[in-house]
Each structure stands twice: as structure tokens, then as C-alpha cells.
Design an enzyme around this catalytic site. Structure first.
Site, PDB file in Angstrom:
ATOM      1  N   HIS A  73       1.143  -1.521  -0.036  1.00 50.57           N
ATOM      2  CA  HIS A  73       0.182  -0.226  -0.041  1.00 50.57           C
ATOM      3  C   HIS A  73       0.959   1.168  -0.290  1.00 50.57           C
ATOM      4  CE1 HIS A  73       1.056  -1.175   4.453  1.00 50.57           C
ATOM      5  NE2 HIS A  73       0.250   0.837   4.478  1.00 50.57           N
ATOM      6  N   SER A 128       4.942   2.380   7.765  1.00 50.49           N
ATOM      7  CA  SER A 128       4.467   0.757   7.032  1.00 50.49           C
ATOM      8  C   SER A 128       5.892   0.956   5.749  1.00 50.49           C
ATOM      9  CB  SER A 128       3.266   1.503   6.200  1.00 50.49           C
ATOM     10  OG  SER A 128       2.316   1.322   6.948  1.00 50.49           O
ATOM     11  N   ASP A 184       0.374  -7.760   1.243  1.00 50.94           N
ATOM     12  CA  ASP A 184       0.607  -6.497   1.569  1.00 50.94           C
ATOM     13  C   ASP A 184       2.215  -6.477   1.453  1.00 50.94           C
ATOM     14  OD1 ASP A 184       0.239  -3.734   1.657  1.00 50.94           O
ATOM     15  OD2 ASP A 184      -0.153  -3.813   3.534  1.00 50.94           O
TER      16      ASP A 184
END
Length: 595
Positions: free
Chosen positions: A319, A435, A352
Site C-alpha cells: 500500500h 509502514s 501487502d
């Protein structure tokens, strides 16, 4: 004068018991006859008594006789400063000496009223007149003229008061040669001095008396007290010193003193840290951590990644780079500040994870990878990232839990972008921007990839969840490095990642405990794939799977997470319920191509 000597005149004496003598008013001159001789008797003041006692007191009246020449009494004001004269003897009335020529000037008589004290008898007057006022001066050093008796100090002068009419005195036998006194005449009342309520433009000057009517000897100048000057000087000195002291105090307060301030400080010492400390871990790992800035498709974002090898491969979250999938731009910034352009090598939405690569960069330092299966709850961990674009941020915490099933993504709505993670839970602060960053163990080895947080008030997972851009509340989740390593190798080698599967379609609307195999698959197909791992193990539609390798599962998402935590080809032991009976089945995981 007839022989060059002045005619001495005396003032009336004051009886010892009288408080003070009064002034004798000057009557106007009377015509004594054609020979030019004038009689100037001066009436003695009468004490104010009752009429019955007047005759008795009249016997004590002092008579004054003027026998020689015509005396002229001036009504004009008395000279200001007559020279002091030697007076032969005090007398109750002014007596002019006999034997002087008729034209001899007569000294003016004081216009003051006679004191109210009783007058002496004529015999006493004669006796006092023959005696000097004072004993002869043995030093014979008088200030004026020849030696002689000094005149007594004159009485204090007071304003004249009106004399009440006297009672008539009956005639008495008088000694031969005695001249009867002139009947008293009412003298004009002199003006009252200003201090008594009137005006007195002129007053007699009395060299022996004090100030009368405000006119007299000027008071001696008063010396200025030095005490007042000393007090004023002390006050001025105190004021000046106070101002100076206040200024010095303010300067010291603002500048820390009158000299340069040098604070104590420890020497440089040893700056090395233990490799197992947070500082030691951060110092060793920071050169291998990068910050990614991605833009494309009308959106942009910031994330973190870490170097996998010297070829420039960098692992991060899908993402983070999803916006640059087609024609986006990715910029990588190293901890040294050096930047480089990067391109996507491969990505997988189910895990992911994504791999990007930089070229033309030397001196890359790859981070060592640990084993997430060896992690235990409570182990210390360190997270590095760029929360809210604050690059090279280091936080620390512990492992709060293991094998925490979470799902993230799902923004597309078709489920193709949902990621299933059997995550490591940590309380190390993780925020948007962390992230893709590494989660390190106490030896500085990567044991997870920071991917999601649980936001307060939100129900979604992922970096930000359903609450947008929340902060950390101590619930962070990382993809185990064992899963990340396998996916990263597949992405680098083939550009795609494979997913382990069992070959069934799950009923995601089932509300019971466990994961239920659906009656129908997608688009009406069979829920159990013919020839697949589940069919080979004997699973049927409607079976409810409750355990995977002995670990309880409560819904279909948890079952997917548990399966994807393994590699294709791994064997699983499934516990299921069918028609109220519990069964155990063993199968070998298949493989599917990821997206």
C-alpha cells in the site's frame, strides 16, 4: 542746660509687688503765668477702687512740681533711640530738677499709663531721691559720660487704657511749699497695637524693653540645623545606591553575572553503546533503512523500507507504492541524506508486500533477517520508520502477542486488495509513515515488517485503518519476517508471489464458531474444487473447520490467515465438525498465483 550738663530724668519705679509699670500719659502744657514759668504736674494713676476708699488712697498720691522755666512737652512721637542716661534715683513720677533756667528744654515725658501699683508716700519719695540707684562702680568704666548710677530697665509698655473718672479728693493740709497737683485730665487713648486688634503706625522705642506692638529688636538669626541636611543627604545617598543596586541586580539576572558563565560538563568519554541496547541497535540499523516518497495516479504518500541486498532491492508494503504501479514516481532517501530513483520489482496485495530496486548506489548495507518463529511474547523490539514524514525515527517496545490474525485493505470493494496477515503485535509506537519499516529484535535482526495499527474508535486494520490518519495507541502489527522473506524472494525472482490454498470456497456470512465451507462457490461453481487439496482430504460442503494444527479458528478470515502463514506444499491437520460429529483431516497445501 545751664552748665553744659544734661538734665537727668528718671522713670517711675515699680513696687516689688506690682507686675510691671505702666506708661504715663503726657498732658498738654498749661500756661503758668506771664513769667514764662509753666507748671507741669503729672497726675499719678489712681487705682480702681470703690468710691468709699478713694479719699484714703488719695493721701499716697505722688506730686510732681515743675518750678523752673517753661517746659515744653511734645506730643510728637518719641525719638526712636535716645541715648541711655544715668538716672540718679527712681521716683514715682517724673521730676524736673529745680534751679534750671526757664528756657531749659524739658525732656519729653512718656505717655504710658501709670501702673496700678500703690504709690509711695512723699517722705519715701524724698528719701529715695537722695539715694543713688546703684552702688558706685568700683571699676569706673561706664559706657557713656561720667560715672554715675545706672537707670533701671524701663517697664514693659502696654497700650493705654481708658482711665475711669476719679472721685474728688477733699482738701488736706499740705506742707509749706507744696504745690497741689493739677486735676487729672483724660488723656487721649493711644491707638491699640495691631496684635491687640488695632493699628499703631508709631510706637515708642525702648532700648531697655522688649518688642512692643510687633516693633522691637530683631530676633537673632536661627542657625539652620545640620540634622535636616544630613537626613536629606542620607535619603539621596540611599536613593542613588538603590537605583545603582537595582540596575546591577537586573544586569546580573539577565546576563547571569558580571563575568562569563561556564557551566560544568562531563568530558566526551566513550560514545560507544552496547550492541544489544536501543542506541546500539539503532546505530547499526539506520544505514539500511530508507524513506520512500511516492506520487502518481493523483495521490502521493510516504513510507519506509529496508535494504535486502547489495543489488539495491528494498522491501516495503504494497500500500506504500500502490499509487506508482503504472506510471508513478518513487524516490528513495537514505539515512545519510543521499537520494535515488527506484522502480517496482514486484508486489502482492494478499500479503501487502512489495519490492523496489534502486540503481547506481554504492555502499548499500543490507539488514540481517531473523526468524519470527523464535519470537516470544515480551521480547524487546525496536521499530524504525518515518512517521508523518519524520525520517529515521526510532521507537522501542515489546512483542505483545503472536499470530494475531488481521486483515487490511479492501478499499476496492471486490476483496482483491484485502491482505491477510498472521501478525506480530507490538506496543512500540507505530504511526502513518512507519509502514514498510523493519521491526528489529534485541540483536538488530529483522523479525517483522510494520504494516498496520489499530486506531482508537476505528474497526479497520492497516496503516490508518478506517479512521483516516490516527496516531498510535500501542496496538501495532507487523508481518512476520518468515512470510516476508518467502514473498520477497518470489517477487525478486519471478515478479509474482504464490499463495497456499486448500481448494474450498468459504461462507463469509456464517455467524457460528469456526469457518464453514459454502454450499456454492463463486458464480455457482462447486464450493470444493474438484481434484484440489480439500477434495483429496475428503472435505464436503457444509463442513465447519474449527482448528488448524490444533489452533482454534473462529471465522473464515482467521482460517485464511492461518493457511497463508505457510508455504505451498506444507501439510496441515484440520479439525472439523460434520453432522454434529468432530472429524480430523490431513491435507497438503496447494498453490495459486497471487496478484
Amino acid at each position: 542746660m545751664n552748665d553744659g550738663k544734661p538734665n537727668w530724668w528718671s522713670r517711675p519705679s515699680t513696687a516689688p509687688e506690682a507686675p510691671e509699670a505702666a506708661r504715663i500719659p503726657s498732658p498738654p502744657p498749661t500756661d503758668g503765668g506771664d513769667d514764662g514759668d509753666g507748671d507741669f504736674p503729672l497726675p499719678a494713676p489712681q487705682p480702681q477702687v470703690e468710691p468709699a476708699a478713694a479719699s484714703a488712697e488719695a493721701e499716697t498720691v505722688v506730686e510732681a512740681v515743675v518750678e523752673a522755666g517753661t517746659a515744653e512737652i511734645a506730643d510728637a512721637p518719641r525719638p526712636a533711640a535716645p541715648e541711655p542716661q544715668t538716672v540718679p534715683a527712681p521716683a514715682p513720677a517724673v521730676l524736673l530738677t529745680k534751679g534750671e533756667p526757664a528756657d531749659a528744654p524739658v525732656a519729653p515725658v512718656t505717655d504710658a499709663p501709670v501702673a496700678d501699683a500703690p504709690q509711695a508716700a512723699p517722705e519715701a519719695v524724698a528719701q529715695s531721691a537722695s539715694q543713688p540707684l546703684h552702688a558706685p562702680d568700683e571699676y569706673r568704666t561706664p559706657p557713656y559720660g561720667e560715672p554715675g548710677p545706672w537707670a533701671p530697665a524701663p517697664p514693659v509698655q502696654h497700650p493705654a487704657a481708658s482711665v475711669p473718672p476719679q472721685a474728688p479728693v477733699p482738701p488736706q493740709a499740705q506742707p509749706q511749699g507744696h504745690v497741689p497737683p493739677v486735676p487729672p485730665q483724660q488723656a487721649a487713648v493711644p491707638p491699640v497695637p495691631p496684635q491687640h486688634g488695632g493699628t499703631a503706625p508709631w510706637m515708642q522705642y525702648d532700648p531697655w524693653g522688649g518688642a512692643v506692638g510687633g516693633i522691637g529688636v530683631a530676633p537673632a538669626p536661627v542657625k539652620k540645623s545640620r540634622k535636616g541636611l544630613a537626613l536629606a543627604g542620607a535619603l539621596v545617598f540611599a536613593l542613588v545606591t538603590g537605583v545603582i543596586g537595582g540596575g546591577i541586580g537586573a544586569y546580573i539576572e539577565r546576563n547571569g553575572g558580571l563575568t562569563t558563565v561556564e557551566l560544568p560538563q562531563a568530558d566526551g568519554g566513550d560514545t560507544d553503546r552496547a550492541p544489544e541496547s536501543v542506541a546500539g541497535i539503532a546505530a547499526a540499523a539506520l544505514p539500511g533503512v530508507v524513506t520512500l516518497h511516492v506520487s502518481g495516479g493523483g495521490s502521493s504518500g510516504t513510507g519506509t523500507g529496508f535494504v535486502l541486498d547489495t543489488k539495491g532491492h528494498i522491501l516495503t508494503n504494497n500500500h506504500v507504492v500502490d499509487a506508482a504501479e503504472s506510471s508513478g514516481d518513487i524516490t528513495v532517501t537514505f539515512s545519510s541524506g543521499e537520494t535515488a530513483r527506484a522502480k517496482i520489482v514486484g508486489k502482492d496485495t494478499g500479503y501487502d508486500l512489495a519490492v523496489v530496486q534502486v540503481t547506481g548506489v554504492s555502499g548499500l548495507k543490507a539488514l540481517p533477517l531473523g526468524n519470527s518463529d523464535n519470537v516470544r511474547v515480551g521480547d524487546p523490539v525496536v521499530a524504525i520508520g518515518a512517521p508523518f514524514d519524520l525520517s529515521n525515527t526510532v521507537t522501542s517496545g515489546i512483542i505483545s502477542a503472536k499470530e494475531r490474525p488481521i486483515t487490511a485493505g479492501g478499499e476496492k470493494g471486490d476483496g482483491t486488495d484485502i491482505s491477510y496477515v498472521d501478525a506480530l503485535q507490538t506496543d512500540a509506537p507505530i504511526n502513518p509513515g512507519n509502514s514498510g519499516g523493519p521491526l528489529l529484535d534485541s540483536k538488530g535482526r529483522v523479525i517483522g515488517i510494520n504494516s498496520a495499527i489499530r486506531a482508537a474508535g476505528g474497526s479497520g486494520d492497516g496503516d490508518g485503518g478506517s479512521a483516516g490518519q490516527p496516531g498510535s495507541i500501542g496496538l501495532g502489527f507487523a508481518i512476520p519476517i518468515n512470510q516476508g522473506k518467502r514473498v520477497a524472494e518470489e517477487l525478486i525472482n519471478t515478479g509474482k508471489a504464490t499463495h497456499p490454498v486448500i481448494g474450498v470456497s468459504l461462507d463469509m456470512q456464517f455467524n457460528g464458531d469456526g469457518a464453514r465451507v459454502g454450499e456454492k462457490g463463486k458464480d455457482g461453481a462447486a464450493s470444493v474444487t474438484p481434484g484440489g487439496p480439500a477434495a483429496a482430504a475428503g472435505l464436503r460442503p457444509g463442513d465447519v473447520i474449527t482448528k488448524v494444527d490444533g489452533q482454534r479458528v473462529h471465522n473464515g478470515e482467521e482460517l485464511i490467515v492461518k493457511i497463508r502463514a505457510h508455504r505451498p506444499g506444507d501439510k496441515l491437520r484440520l479439525t472439523l465438525t460434520r453432522d454434529g460429529k468432530e472429524l480430523t483431516k490431513t491435507l497438503t497445501l496447494g498453490s495459486s498465483q497471487g496478484t
